[in-house]
Design a protein around this motif. Structure first.
Motif, short mmCIF file in Angstrom:
data_model
loop_
_atom_site.label_atom_id
_atom_site.label_comp_id
_atom_site.label_asym_id
_atom_site.label_seq_id
_atom_site.Cartn_x
_atom_site.Cartn_y
_atom_site.Cartn_z
N LEU A 191 53.40 -31.03 84.16
CA LEU A 191 54.22 -31.75 85.13
C LEU A 191 54.41 -30.82 86.31
CD1 LEU A 191 55.91 -34.29 85.73
CD2 LEU A 191 57.86 -33.10 84.73
N CYS A 192 54.06 -31.28 87.49
CA CYS A 192 54.09 -30.44 88.68
C CYS A 192 54.99 -31.07 89.73
CB CYS A 192 52.69 -30.29 89.27
SG CYS A 192 51.46 -29.71 88.12
N ALA A 193 55.72 -30.23 90.42
CA ALA A 193 56.61 -30.72 91.48
C ALA A 193 56.52 -29.78 92.67
CB ALA A 193 58.05 -30.78 90.98
N ARG A 194 56.26 -30.34 93.83
CA ARG A 194 56.27 -29.56 95.06
C ARG A 194 57.71 -29.44 95.53
NH1 ARG A 194 53.52 -32.63 98.79
NH2 ARG A 194 51.59 -32.06 97.80
N GLU A 209 58.89 -21.77 102.41
CA GLU A 209 57.58 -22.37 102.17
C GLU A 209 57.61 -23.20 100.90
OE1 GLU A 209 54.66 -22.16 103.98
OE2 GLU A 209 56.02 -21.36 105.50
N PRO A 210 56.93 -24.36 100.91
CA PRO A 210 56.90 -25.15 99.68
C PRO A 210 56.08 -24.45 98.59
CG PRO A 210 55.63 -26.19 101.44
CD PRO A 210 56.27 -24.99 102.02
N ARG A 211 56.55 -24.60 97.38
CA ARG A 211 55.88 -24.03 96.21
C ARG A 211 55.74 -25.15 95.20
NH1 ARG A 211 56.36 -18.34 95.29
NH2 ARG A 211 56.76 -18.77 93.10
N VAL A 212 54.99 -24.89 94.16
CA VAL A 212 54.79 -25.87 93.12
C VAL A 212 55.38 -25.31 91.83
CG1 VAL A 212 53.10 -27.13 91.75
CG2 VAL A 212 52.72 -26.81 94.19
N VAL A 213 56.26 -26.09 91.24
CA VAL A 213 56.80 -25.73 89.92
C VAL A 213 55.97 -26.49 88.90
CG1 VAL A 213 58.80 -25.90 88.39
CG2 VAL A 213 59.12 -25.36 90.80
#
Length: 178
Positions: free
Chosen positions: A146-149, A5-9
Motif C-alpha cells: 500500500l503506497c501513499a504519496r 518534498e513529496p515522499r512515498v510511504v
C-alpha cells in the motif's frame, strides 16, 4: 508542522483485508484518494483496497490510431493510383477492393502499435517516468504494498502510524513515485 518534498510511504501487508483496513485509515487522513494506490503480484479488483478514479482512455486512443492508420492506408492507395495509373480501356481506373484492404491493414497496423505503446506506458514499463518508482521485492512473494504519496512532516508521520496500526510490515517513507 513542516511540509516539503513529496515522499512515498510504503507498507507491506499479508492479505487484502489488512491492506483495505490500512487504506481506509489513510482515507481518514487529509490525503487525496488519488495519492493512495496498491502494488500487488496479482490483479486486485478495483475497490478491494483502493479505487482508481482515473479515466480509461486506452480504447479511445487505439480507435483514433486505427482511424489515422486507415486514412493513411487509403491515402497511400490513392497516391499509388496517381503515380502508377492502371490504364484500362484507355482510362485510368481506381479499384476499390485493394484500397479497402490497404486501408484496413494500415488501420490495424496503427492500432497494434498504439496498443503496444499504450500498454507498456500504462503498466509503467519503459523510460516514460523520470523518477524512481517505489517497489519492494517481497511483492513477488505475495505481499500487497500500500503506497501513499505524502508531504514530509506530519502527513508522513500520520501515514506511517496508520499503516503500522493496521498491521503493515516494513512501513517506511522513501523518495520515489507511485
Amino acid at each position: 508542522m513542516r511540509t516539503g518534498e513529496p515522499r512515498v510511504v510504503i507498507g507491506l501487508f499479508d492479505g487484502v483485508e489488512k491492506a483495505a483496513h490500512a487504506a481506509h485509515a489513510l482515507r481518514s487522513l487529509p490525503l487525496p484518494e488519488e495519492n493512495v494506490t496498491t502494488i500487488s503480484s496479482v490483479p486486485l479488483p478495483d475497490g478491494a483496497v483502493t479505487r482508481d478514479r482515473r479515466p480509461i482512455r486506452f480504447p479511445w486512443i487505439v480507435v483514433v490510431f486505427w482511424l489515422a492508420g486507415a486514412l493513411g492506408g487509403l491515402a497511400l492507395t490513392l497516391v499509388t493510383y496517381q503515380v502508377y495509373p492502371m490504364i484500362t480501356a484507355g482510362k485510368p481506373i481506381n479499384t476499390v477492393p485493394p484500397a479497402i484492404i490497404v486501408s484496413f491493414e494500415g488501420g490495424m497496423f496503427a492500432a497494434l502499435i498504439a496498443t503496444l505503446v499504450l500498454g507498456f506506458r500504462s503498466i509503467g514499463l519503459g523510460p516514460f517516468r523520470s523518477g524512481r518508482k517505489v517497489f519492494d521485492r517481497r511483492i513477488h512473494e505475495g505481499r500487497i504494498a500500500l503506497c501513499a504519496r505524502v508531504d514530509t512532516g506530519d502527513q508522513e508521520r500520520l501515514a506511517i502510524e496508520a499503516m503500522t496500526a493496521s498491521g503493515g510490515e516494513a512501513v517506511r517513507a522513501e523518495e520515489g513515485e507511485l
